[in-house]
Design a protein around this motif. Structure first.
Motif, PDB file in Angstrom:
ATOM      1  N   ASP A  29      51.874  69.991 -17.924  1.00  0.00           N
ATOM      2  CA  ASP A  29      52.383  70.315 -16.703  1.00  0.00           C
ATOM      3  C   ASP A  29      53.803  70.000 -16.385  1.00  0.00           C
ATOM      4  O   ASP A  29      54.611  70.781 -16.105  1.00  0.00           O
ATOM      5  CB  ASP A  29      51.641  69.955 -15.677  1.00  0.00           C
ATOM      6  N   LYS A  30      54.137  68.741 -16.889  1.00  0.00           N
ATOM      7  CA  LYS A  30      55.533  68.073 -16.848  1.00  0.00           C
ATOM      8  C   LYS A  30      56.572  68.850 -17.756  1.00  0.00           C
ATOM      9  O   LYS A  30      57.578  69.225 -17.596  1.00  0.00           O
ATOM     10  CB  LYS A  30      55.570  66.635 -16.948  1.00  0.00           C
ATOM     11  N   ALA A  39      57.976  71.105  -7.963  1.00  0.00           N
ATOM     12  CA  ALA A  39      57.802  70.214  -6.623  1.00  0.00           C
ATOM     13  C   ALA A  39      57.788  69.000  -6.813  1.00  0.00           C
ATOM     14  O   ALA A  39      57.887  68.156  -5.782  1.00  0.00           O
ATOM     15  CB  ALA A  39      56.512  70.998  -6.073  1.00  0.00           C
ATOM     16  N   MET A  40      56.819  68.251  -7.715  1.00  0.00           N
ATOM     17  CA  MET A  40      56.918  66.821  -7.704  1.00  0.00           C
ATOM     18  C   MET A  40      58.340  66.152  -8.225  1.00  0.00           C
ATOM     19  O   MET A  40      58.558  65.313  -7.631  1.00  0.00           O
ATOM     20  CB  MET A  40      55.708  66.689  -9.024  1.00  0.00           C
ATOM     21  N   ARG A  42      60.998  67.174  -7.078  1.00  0.00           N
ATOM     22  CA  ARG A  42      61.873  67.279  -5.965  1.00  0.00           C
ATOM     23  C   ARG A  42      61.249  66.115  -4.804  1.00  0.00           C
ATOM     24  O   ARG A  42      62.165  65.544  -4.254  1.00  0.00           O
ATOM     25  CB  ARG A  42      61.982  68.632  -5.290  1.00  0.00           C
ATOM     26  N   SER A  43      59.983  66.017  -4.914  1.00  0.00           N
ATOM     27  CA  SER A  43      59.191  64.849  -3.981  1.00  0.00           C
ATOM     28  C   SER A  43      59.598  63.674  -4.485  1.00  0.00           C
ATOM     29  O   SER A  43      59.554  62.582  -3.619  1.00  0.00           O
ATOM     30  CB  SER A  43      57.899  65.416  -3.902  1.00  0.00           C
ATOM     31  N   PHE A  44      59.903  63.187  -5.815  1.00  0.00           N
ATOM     32  CA  PHE A  44      60.111  62.054  -6.306  1.00  0.00           C
ATOM     33  C   PHE A  44      61.571  61.872  -6.503  1.00  0.00           C
ATOM     34  O   PHE A  44      62.243  60.704  -6.894  1.00  0.00           O
ATOM     35  CB  PHE A  44      59.317  61.967  -7.609  1.00  0.00           C
ATOM     36  N   GLY A  45      62.304  63.054  -6.166  1.00  0.00           N
ATOM     37  CA  GLY A  45      63.753  62.622  -6.678  1.00  0.00           C
ATOM     38  C   GLY A  45      64.216  62.424  -8.075  1.00  0.00           C
ATOM     39  O   GLY A  45      65.075  61.765  -8.510  1.00  0.00           O
ATOM     40  N   ILE A  46      63.172  63.063  -8.974  1.00  0.00           N
ATOM     41  CA  ILE A  46      63.486  62.844 -10.554  1.00  0.00           C
ATOM     42  C   ILE A  46      64.065  64.296 -11.001  1.00  0.00           C
ATOM     43  O   ILE A  46      63.563  65.194 -10.227  1.00  0.00           O
ATOM     44  CB  ILE A  46      62.248  62.407 -10.967  1.00  0.00           C
ATOM     45  N   SER A  47      65.014  64.356 -11.857  1.00  0.00           N
ATOM     46  CA  SER A  47      65.464  65.458 -12.354  1.00  0.00           C
ATOM     47  C   SER A  47      64.386  66.033 -13.161  1.00  0.00           C
ATOM     48  O   SER A  47      63.553  65.470 -14.047  1.00  0.00           O
ATOM     49  CB  SER A  47      66.782  65.231 -12.998  1.00  0.00           C
ATOM     50  N   PRO A  48      64.334  67.424 -13.191  1.00  0.00           N
ATOM     51  CA  PRO A  48      63.334  68.050 -14.136  1.00  0.00           C
ATOM     52  C   PRO A  48      63.329  67.666 -15.698  1.00  0.00           C
ATOM     53  O   PRO A  48      62.501  67.455 -16.480  1.00  0.00           O
ATOM     54  CB  PRO A  48      63.684  69.806 -13.912  1.00  0.00           C
TER      55      PRO A  48
END
Length: 130
Positions: A29-30, A39-40, A42-48
């Motif tokens: 998934d990651k 979406a994760m 964005r919610s964690f503030g981590i770059s793709p």
């Protein structure tokens, strides 16, 4: 009551397979950058890109855990990874149930698969088998 060696082996490898399936699904998934993964991030503030790197680390750690010769280093990597996941979820006000359950499953599996580990943990260093 102690499990006989054959049953312990079957249970250990069955649990290992479940761990591998769960972690492979999460890592895929990651790595794939699915909508859920984005979406994760964005919610964690981590770059793709960072999230993709975390997926690669997760997958490598899971594979190392599966290989008998590298199982203990894989256990340590997975424990560290999942501890970070728990901390990240806590920091962002999200439930820690999933990463904590996976962490518990990984350790239960490791204690079953690696007798030397269970001897150290359960018997507090006494090397007599369980």
């Amino acid at each position: 009551m102690a499990m006989n060696k054959k049953i312990k082996n079957i249970v250990g490898w069955t649990l290992s397979g479940i761990v591998l399936l769960l972690l492979t699904a999460s890592a895929t998934d990651k790595i794939s950058g699915s909508e859920h993964a984005l979406a994760m991030t964005r919610s964690f503030g981590i770059s793709p890109d960072t999230y993709r790197s975390l997926g690669i680390i997760e997958l490598i750690s899971a594979v190392l855990f599966m290989i008998p010769r590298t199982g203990l280093p894989g256990l340590l990597l997975l424990s560290s990874y999942l501890g970070g996941a728990i901390a990240t979820h806590l920091q962002h006000g999200q439930s820690i149930c999933f990463p904590a359950a996976i962490e518990a499953l990984v350790w239960i599996t490791a204690v079953i698969r690696f007798p030397e580990l269970s001897m150290r943990i359960v018997n507090k260093g006494n090397l007599s088998p369980i």
